[in-house]
Design a protein around this motif. Structure first.
Motif, short mmCIF file in Angstrom:
data_model
loop_
_atom_site.label_atom_id
_atom_site.label_comp_id
_atom_site.label_asym_id
_atom_site.label_seq_id
_atom_site.Cartn_x
_atom_site.Cartn_y
_atom_site.Cartn_z
N SER A 146 37.01 41.92 -9.93
CA SER A 146 35.75 42.35 -10.29
C SER A 146 35.53 41.97 -11.88
CB SER A 146 35.62 43.79 -9.84
OG SER A 146 34.51 44.49 -10.33
N GLU A 188 33.78 39.42 -7.01
CA GLU A 188 32.52 40.00 -7.20
C GLU A 188 32.43 40.20 -8.71
OE1 GLU A 188 30.57 42.81 -8.40
OE2 GLU A 188 32.49 43.51 -9.29
N SER A 245 30.73 32.81 0.55
CA SER A 245 29.92 33.71 -0.23
C SER A 245 28.92 34.30 0.70
CB SER A 245 29.03 32.58 -0.96
OG SER A 245 29.90 31.87 -1.90
N THR A 279 27.93 42.52 -8.52
CA THR A 279 27.36 42.94 -7.36
C THR A 279 27.55 44.52 -7.31
OG1 THR A 279 28.13 40.93 -6.30
CG2 THR A 279 27.59 42.75 -4.92
N ASP A 323 25.36 37.19 0.75
CA ASP A 323 24.33 38.03 0.04
C ASP A 323 23.62 38.54 0.92
OD1 ASP A 323 23.18 37.76 -2.92
OD2 ASP A 323 21.68 38.49 -1.48
N ILE A 347 27.58 44.35 1.79
CA ILE A 347 28.75 44.46 1.60
C ILE A 347 29.49 46.08 1.77
CG2 ILE A 347 28.46 43.30 -0.71
CD1 ILE A 347 28.06 45.56 -2.28
N CYS A 376 26.22 36.94 -3.78
CA CYS A 376 26.40 35.80 -4.64
C CYS A 376 25.09 35.38 -5.20
CB CYS A 376 27.06 34.46 -3.57
SG CYS A 376 25.63 34.23 -2.53
#
Length: 176
Positions: free
Chosen positions: A108, A64, A21, A67, A23, A49, A2
């Motif tokens: 995406s 996403e 979210s 990312t 990260d 991820i 994120c």
């Protein structure tokens, strides 16, 4: 991934009050938790991820935005992606497929053009259909971005499946 994007908050403001979210950066997640502490429906987690810590079939939607592009950043030839980058992409997409509920949607958003990205998404093992659209302001000189939508439990078009199979074929031997 994120990052420090306001997208999660924007979704919350539009009425999506159950947003998780993630990260890789603990500092980023701490900053986002602090920034949006007033929004109890927004959850933040430090996570890789490639190994999502969520149970199977836990999300209706996975979104996403750029990312996956990180997985390709060191590639020098987008036509011939390294086995390492292809494997990393496959691992992440398998995780996305795993956490999607039947009928769920993976969205995406990327600058990656269909001839580069669709072979990665078009894997029958993921169990989803694939559609895409170009987005932009219509100016031919402007950069466009692409929206890819995968629906879990819907069939993959045979032409897309063929793209996916081509990605994993070994390269032809060099000419004598």
């Amino acid at each position: 991934g994120c990052g420090n994007s306001a997208l999660s908050h924007d979704l919350h403001e539009l009425g999506y009050t159950d947003v998780t979210s993630i990260d890789f950066s603990p500092a980023c997640i701490a900053a986002m938790r602090a920034r949006y502490a007033c929004c109890p429906g927004l959850r933040w987690a430090v996570m890789d991820i490639r190994a999502l810590a969520f149970p199977d079939a836990s999300f209706d939607v996975v979104l996403e935005k750029g990312t996956l592009d990180v997985l390709m950043v060191e590639e020098t030839d987008p036509w011939e992606v390294s086995p390492q980058a292809a494997a990393a992409m496959r691992r992440v997409l398998a995780e996305v497929s795993r956490v999607l509920r039947p009928g769920g949607c993976f969205i995406s958003i990327t600058f990656a053009q269909p001839h580069f990205r669709k072979p990665h998404y078009a894997q029958e093992a993921f169990g989803w259909s694939l559609r895409h659209a170009a987005c932009g302001d219509g100016d031919a000189a402007a950069f466009h971005y692409f929206l890819y939508v995968m629906r879990k439990g819907q069939p993959l078009d045979p032409r897309d499946a063929a793209l996916g199979r081509r990605l994993h074929q070994p390269p032809p031997p060099p000419a004598p």
